[in-house]
Design an enzyme around this catalytic site. Sequence first.
Site, mmCIF file in Angstrom:
data_model
loop_
_atom_site.group_PDB
_atom_site.id
_atom_site.type_symbol
_atom_site.label_atom_id
_atom_site.label_comp_id
_atom_site.label_asym_id
_atom_site.label_seq_id
_atom_site.Cartn_x
_atom_site.Cartn_y
_atom_site.Cartn_z
ATOM 1 C CG ASP A 1 32.318 -36.518 24.320
ATOM 2 O OD1 ASP A 1 32.449 -35.448 24.933
ATOM 3 O OD2 ASP A 1 31.215 -37.041 24.119
ATOM 4 C CB CYS B 1 34.351 -31.083 20.052
ATOM 5 S SG CYS B 1 35.752 -31.258 18.903
ATOM 6 C CG ASP B 2 31.576 -35.242 20.687
ATOM 7 O OD1 ASP B 2 32.294 -34.799 19.778
ATOM 8 O OD2 ASP B 2 31.492 -36.447 20.940
ATOM 9 C CE LYS B 3 27.831 -35.367 24.506
ATOM 10 N NZ LYS B 3 29.003 -35.836 23.742
ATOM 11 C CB CYS C 1 37.327 -37.284 15.699
ATOM 12 S SG CYS C 1 38.341 -37.109 17.178
ATOM 13 C CB SER D 1 31.331 -42.633 20.614
ATOM 14 O OG SER D 1 32.050 -42.035 19.558
#
Length: 553
Positions: A78, A119-121, A191, A468
């Site tokens: 992202d 991570c995100d998705k 992150c 975010s």
Amino acid sequence: MRSDIMKKGLEKAPHRSLFKAMGYTDEEIARPLIGVVNAANEIIPGHIHLDRIVEDVKAGIRMAGGTPVEFPAIGICDGIAMGHLGMKYSLASRELIADSTEAMVMAHPFDGLVLVPNCDKIIPGMLMAALRLNIPSIFVSGGPMLAGRLDGKSVDLISVFEGVGAVKAGKMTEEQLKALEDCACPGCGSCSGMYTANSMNCVTEALGLGLPGNGTIPAIHAARRRLAKEAGVRIMDLVSKNIRPRDIATLDAFKNALAVDMALGCSTNTVLHIPAIAHEAGIRLDLDLFNEISARTPNLCHLSPAGPHHIEELDAAGGIQAVMKVISKLGVIQESALTVSGRTVGENLEKARVLNEEVIRPLDRAYRQEGGIAILRGNLAPDGAVVKQSGVLPEMMINEGTARVFDSEDEAIAAILGGKIVAGDIVVIRYEGPKGGPGMREMLSPTSAIAGMGLDTSVALLTDGRFSGGTRGAAIGHISPEAAEGGPIALIREGDWIAINIPEKTLTLKVDPEELEKRKQEWKPKASQNLTGYLARYARLVTSASTGAIFKD
């Protein structure tokens, strides 16, 4: 065993022959076959090291008498996709990950799954797949990145995003930004703050589908590798006992996850992902449940971007289990819920304790008596909107101002960085919803620019897009219905007066109802973007943010 349909009996000799072509022995083929979903790639810092984690998972599976079979999953960063066309594909990739994992596991009937995202998705995509498939499964993530250090202070990726706005405002030199850029992200891992990736890894642990420590053990710590081996061992027990994801991810478990979400102050993206994951389990989570649980769960942690701490400090303070132990005193944790550890939540919490009360505050010193996330409603968001209230400054909790309207993120960024936004403005970014974007881009660049330019004490931002986990400030997203569906956000005009009241959970466009009805009659959909490929299909199939932006059934 489930895998018998592809390996057992006379008629499956050709199938066994294909396994042998890859080096599998008769003994390995006869054992339970465990799919290991590896999202490693060389474009995401949180995934660059997943091959090492997967090797440890496979070692654990072999230790417990199984045969690991690895296959890949895609992943989008992202941060790297931010602020350009690529962000339209980020949320959309969640469905691709869920669908492709389903396809692999249905085509090749494994006995169990170990899913390795970070991570995100990728995390919610795999969670959706696991609950859809409902075969014994366990998650082990790659772990968080350590925070960077500059001039004796902790820094992270959001420091760099906000640094861009600071340079534009003359508050930082380009040389200082370069120094920040060079040290903010010191190595592998998701992150380092309570952004979306770490939020979802913590939610996975709270949900019971990841082992204790899954959400917080740093990527580079040996304990992360030991956890991966333990996950490989545990999947064999889950397979032998036929304990499936839906046995674990019950309504009670989802309520536990929401309570932890509120105590931590997680990313607003959890409001998209948790209902979408629950949907795959046949559970409907209404947005109002977020407010109900938030009202009973205080915010105990101020992790970046809301505060100074990072995930490594949360881990050292006791991690997710310690947070759950504290809030269990309020009755918001269902301790009888089962977990992949083979123990109940309550049994896991017996040894948990808080080791740093500045990172995980006690109930009597909570940052706020409500949880980190709030759902707002009103004539501007009849179906709801979301704000990370733990990241909003006190002076912005109740705010009114003049609408500055932009029909894309790009137009808004140009205006913000061009000095055209002033104190008292409310920036409105529309046609960035799931269907209208399409893809519901994250508005980290504009919110970071606002913060970096020192406007976060006086400027709010509203959007039918999303944010975010690194966003802070009065940033209200997921406004539903979205502009592309003719929602009220499409009817706002430059100069309209907007009222935000986060304590009262309201979002109001102060325009006469008759005038709004007139505008609604005059409204016309935006011209077609001439979409092709996956984005075109996504725009046709995706539903509202208020239902998790899932596909139509």
